[in-house]
Design a protein around this motif. Structure first.
Motif, mmCIF file in Angstrom:
data_model
loop_
_atom_site.group_PDB
_atom_site.id
_atom_site.type_symbol
_atom_site.label_atom_id
_atom_site.label_comp_id
_atom_site.label_asym_id
_atom_site.label_seq_id
_atom_site.Cartn_x
_atom_site.Cartn_y
_atom_site.Cartn_z
ATOM 1 N N LEU A 118 15.170 35.407 -81.936
ATOM 2 C CA LEU A 118 15.221 36.829 -81.603
ATOM 3 C C LEU A 118 14.001 37.218 -80.772
ATOM 4 O O LEU A 118 14.127 37.860 -79.713
ATOM 5 C CB LEU A 118 15.271 37.655 -82.891
ATOM 6 C CG LEU A 118 15.386 39.173 -82.723
ATOM 7 C CD1 LEU A 118 16.768 39.549 -82.205
ATOM 8 C CD2 LEU A 118 15.107 39.885 -84.047
ATOM 9 N N LEU A 119 12.828 36.806 -81.225
ATOM 10 C CA LEU A 119 11.599 37.086 -80.484
ATOM 11 C C LEU A 119 11.612 36.384 -79.128
ATOM 12 O O LEU A 119 11.229 36.971 -78.103
ATOM 13 C CB LEU A 119 10.389 36.632 -81.304
ATOM 14 C CG LEU A 119 9.014 36.760 -80.636
ATOM 15 C CD1 LEU A 119 8.719 38.212 -80.261
ATOM 16 C CD2 LEU A 119 7.920 36.199 -81.542
ATOM 17 N N GLY A 120 12.073 35.132 -79.099
ATOM 18 C CA GLY A 120 12.129 34.392 -77.838
ATOM 19 C C GLY A 120 13.051 35.036 -76.824
ATOM 20 O O GLY A 120 12.733 35.116 -75.629
ATOM 21 N N GLY A 121 14.210 35.506 -77.287
ATOM 22 C CA GLY A 121 15.131 36.188 -76.380
ATOM 23 C C GLY A 121 14.552 37.479 -75.833
ATOM 24 O O GLY A 121 14.852 37.876 -74.700
ATOM 25 N N ILE A 122 13.704 38.118 -76.623
ATOM 26 C CA ILE A 122 13.091 39.378 -76.191
ATOM 27 C C ILE A 122 12.051 39.147 -75.095
ATOM 28 O O ILE A 122 12.033 39.855 -74.080
ATOM 29 C CB ILE A 122 12.445 40.094 -77.399
ATOM 30 C CG1 ILE A 122 13.530 40.644 -78.328
ATOM 31 C CG2 ILE A 122 11.522 41.221 -76.943
ATOM 32 C CD1 ILE A 122 12.998 41.155 -79.652
ATOM 33 N N SER A 158 20.467 36.578 -69.504
ATOM 34 C CA SER A 158 20.398 35.440 -70.424
ATOM 35 C C SER A 158 19.500 35.749 -71.617
ATOM 36 O O SER A 158 19.812 35.388 -72.760
ATOM 37 C CB SER A 158 19.908 34.188 -69.687
ATOM 38 O OG SER A 158 18.706 34.440 -69.000
ATOM 39 N N GLY A 159 18.386 36.442 -71.369
ATOM 40 C CA GLY A 159 17.507 36.815 -72.475
ATOM 41 C C GLY A 159 18.180 37.764 -73.451
ATOM 42 O O GLY A 159 18.057 37.615 -74.675
ATOM 43 N N LEU A 160 18.920 38.733 -72.908
ATOM 44 C CA LEU A 160 19.608 39.690 -73.777
ATOM 45 C C LEU A 160 20.728 39.026 -74.570
ATOM 46 O O LEU A 160 21.005 39.417 -75.708
ATOM 47 C CB LEU A 160 20.168 40.848 -72.940
ATOM 48 C CG LEU A 160 19.129 41.849 -72.420
ATOM 49 C CD1 LEU A 160 19.763 42.835 -71.449
ATOM 50 C CD2 LEU A 160 18.467 42.596 -73.573
ATOM 51 N N VAL A 161 21.367 38.028 -73.971
ATOM 52 C CA VAL A 161 22.415 37.309 -74.705
ATOM 53 C C VAL A 161 21.799 36.530 -75.867
ATOM 54 O O VAL A 161 22.323 36.539 -76.988
ATOM 55 C CB VAL A 161 23.198 36.374 -73.759
ATOM 56 C CG1 VAL A 161 24.129 35.472 -74.561
ATOM 57 C CG2 VAL A 161 24.006 37.182 -72.756
#
Length: 532
Positions: A118-122, A158-161
């Motif tokens: 979750l943090l990585g995608g953010i 891609s980050g939001l996905v």
């Protein structure tokens, strides 16, 4: 309520304008100055806490900003650089998300892999406006600019996905990497399909319905919201819908828009994007009190240590990823070697260092729900928000301020500059030759009989003669390459001269004001043509 919002937004917009003027004066990128100014304002006693609603970012700011970025993207350049762009926009996002997930899981107590992803995608997506505005007028290779802009155009999606898949796993209580990957592909693919489908409908409206420049502009402003909201309604990627739809319509803009519409849209979008970006960056800085006050369960020093480590990881993983991504495909594939030159290590380092984060990261963190499905408080929410804020500050301010000195230190320059000038001259020759052929075919008799027609033909003939003389030598000199810019500079000065004369005539009341305004508009259009 509306009055309160206006009392907040109007001073902020005015402040953004003044700070941008200051940034131009002191030669600091305006996003950096706005974020720092927001930080300073936020700690002034008596200043109310301003909360940045994530819905405001995702529903109001993000669609037009993404659409404008897609619209200004040159498809040919984008497609030619698709391999490095996709490696950064998708590969690096996944690599960053995974690395951050495992590092945060290791250093933060009770921080599971799901929270790590979750943090990585953010924090994995870079910010398009931050990178390009920090680079400003730096004379760097166009391919580098294309790669950075293309990356930031796609990696928001891609980050939001990744963020959405990880959040769903946390709320659902289970996290499976294979299932997350499948969800990623479905959400991204169907987002693209929806964006292209809506863009196709909008294309037909522009192409075959009786519209005016004002109607076309209105449809263009509404289009990104239609694409984004439709895709999000079905739980697919609204970001990719907007980006792909914008790229499609931009590619076909010459077919569907009149010159009046295109001229109108340029000023409209430039102003809108500037105001939205300025507001977003100053709001980022203003979030500090809200974020620090919400930091419960962790000391400020402890949270800052975690944030510093994650910031370092996000910077290092980009550098580690970019170099193999730039060179390995070339060394491993003969086909790529035939098509592409080995990029200079300096250019690769510049791409590796240009990983500034921005508003999408902060909005994603703010979008984390306050509670789990069970009603319990969402674990680590405030810590994730604080880490995100620090990563934005570190990458935007520290990396951003170091970008131009790095360019000077590495002596990076745009090697294609002279080639572009030569191509510019050749392009004008080709256009002038096409004009001569058309005139001879369609107005041969008029040219023979009427002096006015003959002068038009002579003008283009002289243009060809001058350009060809300058290009005949095997090695064009600097003076040769600069003759058109100097010629254009003279024409601009003549426009200014005529404008001064018209203003003087208007002041003296010698001619009709309506007539003078018509001529002033003609001069504005002429100057715009000369400067673009």
């Amino acid at each position: 309520m509306l009055r309160d919002h206006l009392l907040l937004v109007v001073p902020l917009l005015f402040g953004v304008t003044l700070l941008t003027i200051l940034s131009n004066k002191i030669r600091v990128s305006y996003p950096i100055l706005l974020v720092i100014s927001g930080l300073i304002i936020s700690v002034i006693p008596g200043v109310p806490n301003i909360f940045l609603d994530p819905d405001l970012v995702f529903l109001v700011f993000l669609p037009p900003l993404l659409y404008a970025a897609a619209w200004n993207t040159i498809w040919k350049n984008f497609w030619q650089s698709r391999r490095p762009i996709f490696l950064l926009a998708f590969g690096l996002v996944i690599a960053t998300s995974a690395t951050v997930a495992y590092v945060s899981n290791s250093i933060i107590p009770n921080f599971s892999l799901a929270y790590g992803f979750l943090l990585g995608g953010i924090i994995s997506p870079t910010d398009a406006i931050a990178a390009t505005s920090v680079l400003g007028n730096s004379k760097i290779p166009k391919r580098v600019v294309t790669i950075l802009e293309g990356e930031s155009l796609l990696n928001d999606a891609s980050g939001l996905v990744v963020f959405r898949v990880a959040l769903a796993a946390i709320l659902g209580g289970q996290f499976f990497i294979l299932k997350a990957g499948q969800s990623f592909l479905i959400v991204a693919t169907l987002g693209i399909v929806i964006g292209l489908a809506i863009a196709g409908v909008i294309y037909l409206i522009h192409r075959f319905f009786p519209t005016t420049p004002s109607i076309d502009s209105a449809i263009t402003l509404i289009s990104p919201y239609i694409m984004y909201l439709t895709a999000e309604h079905f739980h697919f990627s609204g970001v990719l819908a907007v980006v792909c739809g914008g790229l499609f319509l931009s590619y076909h803009s010459q077919q569907i828009f009149s010159f009046e519409t295109r001229l109108q849209l340029v000023g409209l979008w430039e102003t809108l994007v500037y105001l939205l970006n300025g507001l977003v960056f100053i709001l980022i800085g203003l979030q500090l009190p809200h974020i620090v006050n919400g930091l419960e369960g962790y000391s400020l020093g402890q949270a800052t240590m975690y944030a510093a480590i994650i910031s370092l990881v996000s910077v290092v993983i980009r550098i580690v990823w970019v170099y193999p991504g730039a060179y390995l495909p070339i060394y491993l594939s003969k086909r790529i070697r035939r098509k592409e030159r080995v990029p200079p290590w300096r250019n690769v380092l510049l791409v590796a260092w240009s990983g500034m984060r921005g508003v999408v990261s902060l909005a994603s963190a703010l979008a984390i729900p306050l509670t789990l499905s069970s009603g319990e408080a969402f674990p680590h929410r405030n810590l994730i928000l604080y880490i995100t804020f620090v990563v934005i500050l570190v990458t935007l301010v520290l990396q951003g301020l170091g970008l131009k000195p790095l360019i000077r230190l590495l002596k990076i320059k745009d090697d294609s500059k002279d080639d572009q000038k030569v191509q510019g001259i050749e392009l004008r020759v080709r256009l002038a030759e096409a004009v001569l052929n058309y005139l001879d075919t369609n107005y041969g008799e008029e040219i023979q009989k009427q002096e006015t027609f003959k002068r038009v033909r002579d003008r283009y003939e002289r243009m060809i003669d001058i350009a060809k003389r300058n290009l005949d030598s095997d090695q064009a000199t600097e003076a040769t390459l600069n003759f058109l810019p100097k010629y254009r500079k003279m024409l601009v000065e003549l426009v200014h001269l005529r404008r001064r004369e018209l203003n003087l005539m208007s002041h003296n009341g010698e001619f009709s004001e309506e007539l003078i305004r018509e001529r002033l508009l003609e001069l504005d259009l002429e100057e715009a043509r000369l400067k673009h």
